[in-house]
Each structure stands twice: as C-alpha cells, then as structure tokens.
Design a protein around this motif. Structure first.
Motif, PDB file in Angstrom:
ATOM      1  N   ARG A   1       0.814  -1.206   0.000  1.00 46.34           N
ATOM      2  CA  ARG A   1       0.000   0.000   0.000  1.00 46.34           C
ATOM      3  C   ARG A   1       0.853   1.264   0.000  1.00 46.34           C
ATOM      4  O   ARG A   1       0.542   2.244  -0.686  1.00 46.34           O
ATOM      5  CB  ARG A   1      -0.920  -0.012   1.224  1.00 46.34           C
ATOM      6  CG  ARG A   1      -1.871   1.170   1.297  1.00 46.34           C
ATOM      7  CD  ARG A   1      -2.807   1.043   2.468  1.00 46.34           C
ATOM      8  NE  ARG A   1      -3.630  -0.150   2.349  1.00 46.34           N
ATOM      9  CZ  ARG A   1      -4.526  -0.518   3.270  1.00 46.34           C
ATOM     10  NH1 ARG A   1      -4.690   0.223   4.357  1.00 46.34           N
ATOM     11  NH2 ARG A   1      -5.238  -1.614   3.096  1.00 46.34           N
ATOM     12  N   ARG A   2       1.938   1.259   0.754  1.00 50.01           N
ATOM     13  CA  ARG A   2       2.804   2.437   0.816  1.00 50.01           C
ATOM     14  C   ARG A   2       3.459   2.700  -0.542  1.00 50.01           C
ATOM     15  O   ARG A   2       3.538   3.858  -0.983  1.00 50.01           O
ATOM     16  CB  ARG A   2       3.863   2.217   1.890  1.00 50.01           C
ATOM     17  CG  ARG A   2       4.834   3.381   2.041  1.00 50.01           C
ATOM     18  CD  ARG A   2       5.872   3.068   3.101  1.00 50.01           C
ATOM     19  NE  ARG A   2       6.854   4.138   3.220  1.00 50.01           N
ATOM     20  CZ  ARG A   2       7.899   4.093   4.013  1.00 50.01           C
ATOM     21  NH1 ARG A   2       8.090   3.022   4.791  1.00 50.01           N
ATOM     22  NH2 ARG A   2       8.753   5.099   4.066  1.00 50.01           N
ATOM     23  N   GLU A   3       3.890   1.654  -1.204  1.00 50.09           N
ATOM     24  CA  GLU A   3       4.528   1.815  -2.508  1.00 50.09           C
ATOM     25  C   GLU A   3       3.526   2.274  -3.564  1.00 50.09           C
ATOM     26  O   GLU A   3       3.867   3.057  -4.465  1.00 50.09           O
ATOM     27  CB  GLU A   3       5.197   0.511  -2.925  1.00 50.09           C
ATOM     28  CG  GLU A   3       6.379   0.140  -2.049  1.00 50.09           C
ATOM     29  CD  GLU A   3       6.849  -1.285  -2.274  1.00 50.09           C
ATOM     30  OE1 GLU A   3       7.970  -1.610  -1.877  1.00 50.09           O
ATOM     31  OE2 GLU A   3       6.056  -2.081  -2.861  1.00 50.09           O
ATOM     32  N   LYS A   4       2.287   1.801  -3.482  1.00 50.70           N
ATOM     33  CA  LYS A   4       1.266   2.257  -4.418  1.00 50.70           C
ATOM     34  C   LYS A   4       1.001   3.750  -4.269  1.00 50.70           C
ATOM     35  O   LYS A   4       0.831   4.466  -5.263  1.00 50.70           O
ATOM     36  CB  LYS A   4      -0.024   1.462  -4.212  1.00 50.70           C
ATOM     37  CG  LYS A   4       0.049   0.013  -4.673  1.00 50.70           C
ATOM     38  CD  LYS A   4      -1.268  -0.697  -4.440  1.00 50.70           C
ATOM     39  CE  LYS A   4      -1.201  -2.153  -4.900  1.00 50.70           C
ATOM     40  NZ  LYS A   4      -2.479  -2.865  -4.648  1.00 50.70           N
ATOM     41  N   LYS A   5       0.952   4.222  -3.013  1.00 49.99           N
ATOM     42  CA  LYS A   5       0.756   5.657  -2.804  1.00 49.99           C
ATOM     43  C   LYS A   5       1.941   6.452  -3.329  1.00 49.99           C
ATOM     44  O   LYS A   5       1.777   7.550  -3.877  1.00 49.99           O
ATOM     45  CB  LYS A   5       0.552   5.929  -1.317  1.00 49.99           C
ATOM     46  CG  LYS A   5      -0.759   5.408  -0.755  1.00 49.99           C
ATOM     47  CD  LYS A   5      -0.911   5.784   0.701  1.00 49.99           C
ATOM     48  CE  LYS A   5      -2.250   5.297   1.254  1.00 49.99           C
ATOM     49  NZ  LYS A   5      -2.402   5.656   2.691  1.00 49.99           N
ATOM     50  N   GLU A   6       3.134   5.901  -3.170  1.00 52.08           N
ATOM     51  CA  GLU A   6       4.328   6.578  -3.686  1.00 52.08           C
ATOM     52  C   GLU A   6       4.281   6.700  -5.207  1.00 52.08           C
ATOM     53  O   GLU A   6       4.577   7.761  -5.776  1.00 52.08           O
ATOM     54  CB  GLU A   6       5.569   5.798  -3.247  1.00 52.08           C
ATOM     55  CG  GLU A   6       6.879   6.413  -3.706  1.00 52.08           C
ATOM     56  CD  GLU A   6       8.073   5.551  -3.325  1.00 52.08           C
ATOM     57  OE1 GLU A   6       9.198   5.914  -3.706  1.00 52.08           O
ATOM     58  OE2 GLU A   6       7.872   4.497  -2.670  1.00 52.08           O
TER      59      GLU A   6
ATOM     60  N   ALA B   1       1.547   6.621  -7.043  1.00 56.18           N
ATOM     61  CA  ALA B   1       0.439   7.515  -7.392  1.00 56.18           C
ATOM     62  C   ALA B   1       0.862   8.979  -7.284  1.00 56.18           C
ATOM     63  O   ALA B   1       0.506   9.803  -8.134  1.00 56.18           O
ATOM     64  CB  ALA B   1      -0.758   7.230  -6.494  1.00 56.18           C
ATOM     65  N   ARG B   2       1.628   9.329  -6.234  1.00 55.91           N
ATOM     66  CA  ARG B   2       2.092  10.718  -6.097  1.00 55.91           C
ATOM     67  C   ARG B   2       3.041  11.093  -7.236  1.00 55.91           C
ATOM     68  O   ARG B   2       2.973  12.206  -7.771  1.00 55.91           O
ATOM     69  CB  ARG B   2       2.777  10.894  -4.741  1.00 55.91           C
ATOM     70  CG  ARG B   2       1.833  10.908  -3.548  1.00 55.91           C
ATOM     71  CD  ARG B   2       2.540  11.419  -2.318  1.00 55.91           C
ATOM     72  NE  ARG B   2       3.626  10.529  -1.920  1.00 55.91           N
ATOM     73  CZ  ARG B   2       3.518   9.530  -1.056  1.00 55.91           C
ATOM     74  NH1 ARG B   2       2.340   9.299  -0.475  1.00 55.91           N
ATOM     75  NH2 ARG B   2       4.558   8.780  -0.746  1.00 55.91           N
TER      76      ARG B   2
END
Length: 417
Positions: free
Chosen positions: A75-80, A82-83
């Motif tokens: 999840r953290r990598e997906k948000k990274e 996406a940003r």
C-alpha cells in the motif's frame, strides 16, 4: 458402529486412490509450466499501465525495481507511485501536452485519466480495454484498400431544446439513390444498428478506404423564406449534426483547448466588433457548408488483414463558394473556391445567412477526406470520447432527482390507496 463404518469407507477410498495410475513427470511439468505462463501473462496485463507516468527519480530504488520486474506493490509503494504519476501528469499538462490528439504522450495521459474506468470485476478488479467494458462482445471490422465505407446520418439535436430533427429534414443534399445490390451490401455492414432499432440513413458522402479525396462539391440549395428563417433558428439554438463511421461518432477536436465534442454545429454566430456592435443581428449568422473529414486507421499485417478505423474527425468550414452559371452542382463541377485540401475558414469568405425581405441565399455543399495512419489500438479508440468531452460523464444530480420523483410518486400512490 458409525465410527467403524467411516474408517471402512476411508480405507476403501485410500486403496482405490492408490490404485489409480500416477501422472508422469512430463505431464506434471507441462501443467506447471502452463499455469506459470498464465499467471505471468495475467500479471503483465494487469500492470502494463501502472507506473507509466512515474518518474524513476521520484521513487525509491526498491519501488522502481519492483515496477521494472512487475512485482506486487504494497500500500505504501502504491501511494508513492500515485504521487509520482500525479506530479508527472501536472507537469506535462503545464507544458501544454493535450489529451485528445493521437500522439503517444496524449495516449499515455488518457490512459492515466481513464485507469479507474478500465477495470472490471467486483472484488479483484482487472484492467482491460474501454471497448470491452462499453461494448462487450463487439469485434473490430476490417476494411480492404479501396473498399467503400458508409457514413451514416444520425439525429440533429441541441442541448438547448428537446426537439431533435432528422438529417434529411435540413435543407441540404437529398438522400443518395442506391441500387438493390449496393443497399444489401450496406445493410449487411450495418447489421448491428438494425438489430438495435437504429434507422440511420447513409449520408451523401462517397468515401473509400485509404483514398484521399480533395474538395468535392455535392449539390446546391437555394434558401429563402421559411427555410432560411428555420435554418437561422437552428443556428441560434446551437443544433449539432451527428454522423457515424464504423460505429464511431464524428468528433471535433481542439488541441489548444484540450477539448473534443461529438458532432459539428449547423452554423455559428460571429461576435460583433467595432461599429457593428449594437446594430441589427440579422447578418451575424453563418452556415457551415464544407466538411473536412480526417479518418485515422491502423494497419498491422501480422495480426489482421486490411485496416481498422480508429478515429473519425471533422473540421467544419464556412465558405461562400462560387455559384456556377448553369445553376446546378454535381461531384464533377469545377469551382475555383473548391480546389484540393486548402479550403479553410476565412472571415472574408464566410457564408452569411442574412435575412432580408424577399432575398435568398445560394448554398453549395462540399467536403474533402484525408486518411491518416497511426498506431492507436482499436480497443483504445473510445478513450478520447470520455476524456475530451466532460459533459459525457454521468449526471449524478439527474439520477438522484429521478429517484426522488419515483419515491415521491410511490408515497403519494400508497397514501391514496
């Protein structure tokens, strides 16, 4: 007794299972390889568009490595990611990259905008093409070089009024006369529309696959009296003409405004400037009488024969053509104002719909066609229709309003009964 019976049955099942012939190592290996290939193919398809806009310099080394190897992200990598994609998207838009043209950059921005719409499934959504979601089961149509393609005339409608008209209700060129053989061939090509109940008639354009056509006059119509006044009202109420080619609605694009809209307007009102401001508005309406068609297609002999149409654009032009002395216009009529592909909008040559008592306006309708090859996939040809026209999104307010009316009427009827 029940326990002994269960033990007896399980022993028979085990003995019968041991008597079965075992699979050979070759078959087991083959099945394992097939399963791994299916899993890898699905993983590649599901992540083919993820991280396309992400700049590797904005990502950690671990995240960038996972993207290159098509591994699952947490999840953290997906948000990274996406940003990073959002930052790249904003940077490209600030640089003036549009989303509606057929360039690779525009296609990449469209895929980013429509990523959530290109998913199907309830729990584990899989990425797919927009054509499979909007038109499941529809197969592409291939056309051979030199084959005739038909443009179909749909309704003439406006958002300012709820009264639509047929294409041939307008004072324009008549419906083309067809032989029985040509009509049957055309109807076979348009079987899907017939099954859906659409009675679209062929438009008066002769278009052949991969065959550019310079400016070609079609007919001449004289507008006067009621016809001229009615056509002026259609222009004032912003009516648009809808055409279709290979089930694609005709599209007007503007790269400068990053906007694409279906259909083309019947005419336009020119802004009043200088000394004309505040004067009579009878001479400021103009008619679009020339259409510049641009048809994009894709050709790949390794995958299919012929070509597949991936775009259908139009650029309307208002031009006062020369009126021939004979008074009749056909496809073979030579006009000085209708030569080659150079017919463009010129304020000095606009076709005015000025209305004065007893006057008439002679209109010569014409068109030209240009075929353009590109690398756009057939399954992605609908993306620009959702990105370019924001008015085509779902109107949630209208849906909620309709539901409230249904609930109110249901309560009223229940109270009466």
């Amino acid at each position: 007794a029940g326990c002994f019976w269960l033990l007896f049955c399980s022993g028979n099942a085990a003995s019968s299972g041991s008597d079965r012939p075992k699979l050979s190592e070759h078959k087991i290996k083959t099945r394992r390889e097939r399963k791994e290939s299916r899993v890898s193919a699905h993983a590649h398809h599901a992540t083919s568009t993820r991280g396309d806009l992400a700049n590797p310099n904005q990502l950690r080394d671990k995240t960038a490595t996972k993207l290159e190897q098509n591994k699952r992200l947490n999840r953290r990598e997906k948000k990274e990611v996406a940003r990073a994609e959002m930052a790249t998207y904003k940077d490209l838009r600030r640089k003036g990259v549009d989303e509606i043209s057929n360039t690779p950059e525009a296609a990449m921005l469209r895929n980013y905008r429509l990523r959530n719409k290109k998913k199907k499934g309830l729990i584990r959504k899989k990425e797919t093409s927009l054509a499979q979601i909007l038109f499941p089961g529809v197969s592409p149509e291939e056309y051979m070089p030199g084959e005739q393609v038909w443009v179909y005339a749909d309704l003439v409608e406006s958002k300012k009024t709820q009264v639509p008209y047929e294409f041939y209700d307008l004072p324009g060129c008549p419906l083309p006369v067809e032989t029985e053989g040509r009509k049957r061939k055309r109807m076979r090509k348009n079987l899907g529309s017939r099954l859906q109940g659409h009675d679209m008639k062929p438009a008066p354009f002769d278009i052949y696959t991969k065959s550019d056509r310079p400016c070609t006059p079609m007919c001449m119509v004289r507008l006067e009296g009621k016809k001229l006044r009615w056509l002026r009202k259609l222009v004032e109420r912003q009516y648009r003409v809808q055409l279709q080619l290979d089930s694609l609605p005709v599209l007007m694009r503007s790269k400068e405004l990053n906007y694409a809209v279906r259909g083309y307007p019947v005419g336009f009102r020119a802004p009043q400037t200088g000394g004309n401001a505040g004067k009579s508005k009878k001479a400021d309406l103009f008619l679009y009488n020339h259409l510049k068609f641009a048809i994009t297609y894709r050709e790949d002999p390794d995958q299919f024969t012929g070509i597949r149409i991936t775009g259908f654009d139009v650029h309307p032009v208002s031009i006062a053509h020369d009126i021939p002395e004979k008074g009749t216009v056909t496809a073979g009529t030579q006009l000085d104002t209708c030569q080659g592909m150079n017919v463009e909008n010129d304020p000095a040559k606009y076709l005015s719909l000025s209305y004065e008592t007893g006057n008439s306006v002679s209109v010569v309708y014409s068109y030209d066609v240009q075929w353009i090859e590109n690398d756009l996939e057939w399954a992605d040809r609908w993306d620009v229709y959702l990105v370019g026209a924001p008015d085509d999104d779902i109107h949630y307010y209208s849906i909620v309003n309709s539901l409230m009316i249904v609930l109110f009427m249901t309560g009223a009827i229940a109270t009466i009964m």
